[in-house]
Design an enzyme around this catalytic site. Structure first.
Site, short mmCIF file in Angstrom:
data_model
loop_
_atom_site.label_atom_id
_atom_site.label_comp_id
_atom_site.label_asym_id
_atom_site.label_seq_id
_atom_site.Cartn_x
_atom_site.Cartn_y
_atom_site.Cartn_z
N ASN A 87 24.15 12.36 -30.79
CA ASN A 87 23.61 11.36 -29.26
C ASN A 87 23.67 9.87 -29.63
O ASN A 87 23.02 9.65 -31.20
CB ASN A 87 22.03 12.46 -29.26
CG ASN A 87 22.21 13.73 -28.81
OD1 ASN A 87 23.18 14.12 -28.31
ND2 ASN A 87 21.39 14.50 -29.09
N GLY A 93 20.19 11.35 -24.93
CA GLY A 93 19.27 12.20 -25.17
C GLY A 93 19.02 11.61 -26.93
O GLY A 93 18.33 12.90 -27.64
N HIS A 100 22.94 10.20 -36.96
CA HIS A 100 22.56 11.08 -37.30
C HIS A 100 23.53 12.21 -37.03
O HIS A 100 23.90 12.37 -36.02
CB HIS A 100 21.86 12.20 -37.71
CG HIS A 100 20.86 12.25 -36.32
ND1 HIS A 100 20.25 10.65 -36.23
CD2 HIS A 100 20.60 13.03 -35.16
CE1 HIS A 100 19.86 11.79 -34.52
NE2 HIS A 100 20.43 12.21 -34.05
P1 5GP Z 1 18.56 13.46 -31.05
O1 5GP Z 1 17.79 13.91 -30.23
O2 5GP Z 1 17.76 12.19 -32.16
O3 5GP Z 1 19.49 13.62 -31.49
O4 5GP Z 1 17.82 14.29 -33.37
C1 5GP Z 1 16.97 14.00 -33.70
C2 5GP Z 1 17.06 15.82 -34.48
O5 5GP Z 1 15.80 15.99 -35.48
C3 5GP Z 1 16.71 16.92 -33.56
O6 5GP Z 1 16.68 17.73 -33.40
C4 5GP Z 1 15.10 17.03 -34.38
O7 5GP Z 1 14.67 19.03 -34.44
C5 5GP Z 1 14.82 16.80 -35.96
N1 5GP Z 1 14.01 16.28 -36.66
C6 5GP Z 1 12.94 15.71 -35.80
N2 5GP Z 1 12.40 15.57 -37.02
C7 5GP Z 1 12.40 16.12 -37.83
C8 5GP Z 1 12.01 16.04 -39.04
O8 5GP Z 1 11.42 15.62 -39.76
N3 5GP Z 1 12.65 16.95 -40.00
C9 5GP Z 1 14.40 17.71 -39.33
N4 5GP Z 1 14.65 18.75 -40.68
N5 5GP Z 1 15.20 17.51 -38.37
C10 5GP Z 1 13.73 16.73 -37.78
#
Ligand code: 5GP
Ligand code: ZN
Length: 114
Positions: A87, A93, A100
């Protein structure tokens, strides 16, 4: 190594907040997503802070991240398939602004994504 003191993933790299680590290399870390959207949901990140994929101009580094993701999917036995997601930005999103790759597997995915 570039680091953002306010970034939650930099804090995971530094060991300042816990995460369930599943794989580690010299330049990347993989851990379970805290809010799993599938039976298997892991994140692969560079240890260095890059806000998103457009800011990471290192082909070898990017290659290592994707190889790690593919290896991890294999190690987890996701023989029926899986999905890698990067993303990017508001329309993509993205909610955590440290590059990541999501690895999602263990169930059939739908298309198109929401
Ligand atoms: P994005 O929405 O930026 O593509 O994904 C971020 C991801 O990071 C989300 O799926 C969310 O659940 C995960 N996430 C956010 N904070 C933390 C955290 O403190 N620890 C872990 N393991 N995952 C996290
Ligand atoms: Zn970061």
């Amino acid at each position: 190594m570039a680091k953002d003191p306010n970034c939650i993933f930099c804090k995971i790299v530094a060991g300042e907040i816990p995460a369930k680590l599943v794989k580690e290399g010299e330049n990347f870390l993989a851990f379970s997503d805290i809010n799993a959207q599938a039976p298997h949901h892991m994140l692969v990140i560079p240890k260095e802070h890059y806000p998103n994929i457009t800011e990471f101009r290192d082909a070898k580094g990017l290659g290592e991240l994707f190889l790690a993701a593919a290896d991890l999917a294999k190690e987890k036995g996701l023989k029926e398939g899986f999905r890698l997601v990067v993303n990017t930005g508001a329309d993509g999103g993205q909610t955590v602004f440290h590059l990541h790759i999501h690895i999602l597997g263990g169930r059939a995915m739908t298309w198109p994504p929401g």
